[in-house]
Design a protein around this motif. Structure first.
Motif, mmCIF file in Angstrom:
data_model
loop_
_atom_site.group_PDB
_atom_site.id
_atom_site.type_symbol
_atom_site.label_atom_id
_atom_site.label_comp_id
_atom_site.label_asym_id
_atom_site.label_seq_id
_atom_site.Cartn_x
_atom_site.Cartn_y
_atom_site.Cartn_z
ATOM 1 N N MET A 38 0.824 -1.201 0.000
ATOM 2 C CA MET A 38 0.000 0.000 0.000
ATOM 3 C C MET A 38 0.863 1.258 0.000
ATOM 4 O O MET A 38 0.565 2.217 -0.712
ATOM 5 N N HIS A 39 1.935 1.251 0.780
ATOM 6 C CA HIS A 39 2.850 2.401 0.787
ATOM 7 C C HIS A 39 3.452 2.617 -0.593
ATOM 8 O O HIS A 39 3.539 3.760 -1.060
ATOM 9 N N VAL A 40 3.840 1.542 -1.253
ATOM 10 C CA VAL A 40 4.417 1.653 -2.598
ATOM 11 C C VAL A 40 3.392 2.242 -3.576
ATOM 12 O O VAL A 40 3.701 3.143 -4.357
ATOM 13 N N ILE A 41 2.170 1.744 -3.518
ATOM 14 C CA ILE A 41 1.104 2.242 -4.395
ATOM 15 C C ILE A 41 0.827 3.717 -4.138
ATOM 16 O O ILE A 41 0.758 4.526 -5.065
ATOM 17 N N ILE A 42 0.693 4.079 -2.869
ATOM 18 C CA ILE A 42 0.382 5.469 -2.514
ATOM 19 C C ILE A 42 1.552 6.389 -2.844
ATOM 20 O O ILE A 42 1.371 7.445 -3.457
ATOM 21 N N ASP A 43 2.761 6.001 -2.457
ATOM 22 C CA ASP A 43 3.939 6.853 -2.690
ATOM 23 C C ASP A 43 4.222 7.067 -4.173
ATOM 24 O O ASP A 43 4.707 8.119 -4.575
ATOM 25 N N ASN A 44 3.931 6.064 -5.000
ATOM 26 C CA ASN A 44 4.203 6.169 -6.433
ATOM 27 C C ASN A 44 2.995 6.651 -7.240
ATOM 28 O O ASN A 44 3.077 6.772 -8.456
ATOM 29 N N LYS A 45 1.878 6.888 -6.551
ATOM 30 C CA LYS A 45 0.660 7.396 -7.190
ATOM 31 C C LYS A 45 0.248 6.539 -8.379
ATOM 32 O O LYS A 45 0.002 7.036 -9.476
ATOM 33 N N VAL A 46 0.197 5.212 -8.140
ATOM 34 C CA VAL A 46 -0.224 4.265 -9.169
ATOM 35 C C VAL A 46 -1.433 3.493 -8.657
ATOM 36 O O VAL A 46 -1.691 3.446 -7.460
ATOM 37 N N SER A 47 -2.169 2.884 -9.573
ATOM 38 C CA SER A 47 -3.371 2.152 -9.172
ATOM 39 C C SER A 47 -3.112 0.666 -8.984
ATOM 40 O O SER A 47 -4.012 -0.075 -8.603
ATOM 41 N N GLY A 48 -1.886 0.239 -9.240
ATOM 42 C CA GLY A 48 -1.534 -1.160 -9.057
ATOM 43 C C GLY A 48 -0.057 -1.372 -9.315
ATOM 44 O O GLY A 48 0.617 -0.492 -9.865
ATOM 45 N N VAL A 49 0.432 -2.528 -8.897
ATOM 46 C CA VAL A 49 1.860 -2.833 -9.043
ATOM 47 C C VAL A 49 2.044 -4.252 -9.578
ATOM 48 O O VAL A 49 1.191 -5.120 -9.395
ATOM 49 N N CYS A 50 3.180 -4.454 -10.216
ATOM 50 C CA CYS A 50 3.565 -5.790 -10.650
ATOM 51 C C CYS A 50 4.200 -6.504 -9.453
ATOM 52 O O CYS A 50 4.880 -5.878 -8.640
ATOM 53 N N VAL A 51 3.960 -7.791 -9.356
ATOM 54 C CA VAL A 51 4.538 -8.599 -8.283
ATOM 55 C C VAL A 51 5.572 -9.520 -8.928
ATOM 56 O O VAL A 51 5.263 -10.233 -9.885
ATOM 57 N N VAL A 52 6.804 -9.460 -8.408
ATOM 58 C CA VAL A 52 7.899 -10.237 -8.988
ATOM 59 C C VAL A 52 8.573 -11.097 -7.927
ATOM 60 O O VAL A 52 8.471 -10.819 -6.731
ATOM 61 N N ASP A 53 9.287 -12.128 -8.406
ATOM 62 C CA ASP A 53 10.104 -12.928 -7.502
ATOM 63 C C ASP A 53 11.504 -12.315 -7.446
ATOM 64 O O ASP A 53 11.754 -11.247 -8.027
ATOM 65 N N SER A 54 12.439 -12.978 -6.793
ATOM 66 C CA SER A 54 13.782 -12.419 -6.603
ATOM 67 C C SER A 54 14.574 -12.290 -7.904
ATOM 68 O O SER A 54 15.552 -11.557 -7.966
ATOM 69 N N GLN A 55 14.143 -12.967 -8.982
ATOM 70 C CA GLN A 55 14.814 -12.859 -10.277
ATOM 71 C C GLN A 55 14.054 -11.957 -11.252
ATOM 72 O O GLN A 55 14.318 -11.966 -12.444
#
Length: 143
Positions: A38-55
């Motif tokens: 939620m912090h990432v979404i709010i701080d970056n002013k985006v409506s969603g994020v991609c979810v990635v693994d360590s690679q």
């Protein structure tokens, strides 16, 4: 593709998606907490994020609505909101390749009513195309 209104016609030439994608999309990890996401979404002013693994392999997509669902679930159940992996969309993810035609991607996003599409090359997340980037592309061609 003809776009326009009020008697206006805009011709959008077919162009490579790589030229218009966001090269460094906002992302989180599947094991991150919903609060962190939620912090990432709010701080970056985006409506969603991609979810990635360590690679940097794409494993899901998390939207604002997913976060809201997590927060309401935790309030109702009086538990912690949980992890991104518990709320992200991960089945049947539709992705784009950087060499796809932007017009084709735009039409498919409209038909599926999706605001964003991760761009994947060789299994790795390398970008994202959103409605905003598509609008910018149309605007550039209209000038």
């Amino acid at each position: 593709m003809h776009l326009g209104g009020a008697g206006e016609a805009i011709m959008l030439n077919s162009v490579n998606l790589r030229d218009h994608m966001l090269p460094h999309p906002t992302k989180v990890g599947a094991d991150d907490s919903i609060a962190e996401a939620m912090h990432v979404i709010i701080d970056n002013k985006v409506s969603g994020v991609c979810v990635v693994d360590s690679q940097d392999n794409l494993v899901g997509i998390l939207s604002e609505l997913d976060c809201l669902r997590a927060m309401l679930d935790s309030t109702y159940n009086r538990t912690s909101p949980g992890r991104v992996r518990d709320y992200m969309a991960s089945d049947n993810l539709v992705v784009a390749h950087p060499n796809e035609d932007i017009v084709d991607v735009a039409q498919d996003m409209l038909s599926k009513n999706k605001r964003r599409r991760p761009v994947v090359e060789n299994g790795k997340l390398i970008g994202q195309i959103t409605c905003r980037q598509l609008l910018r592309a149309v605007q550039q061609f209209a000038q």
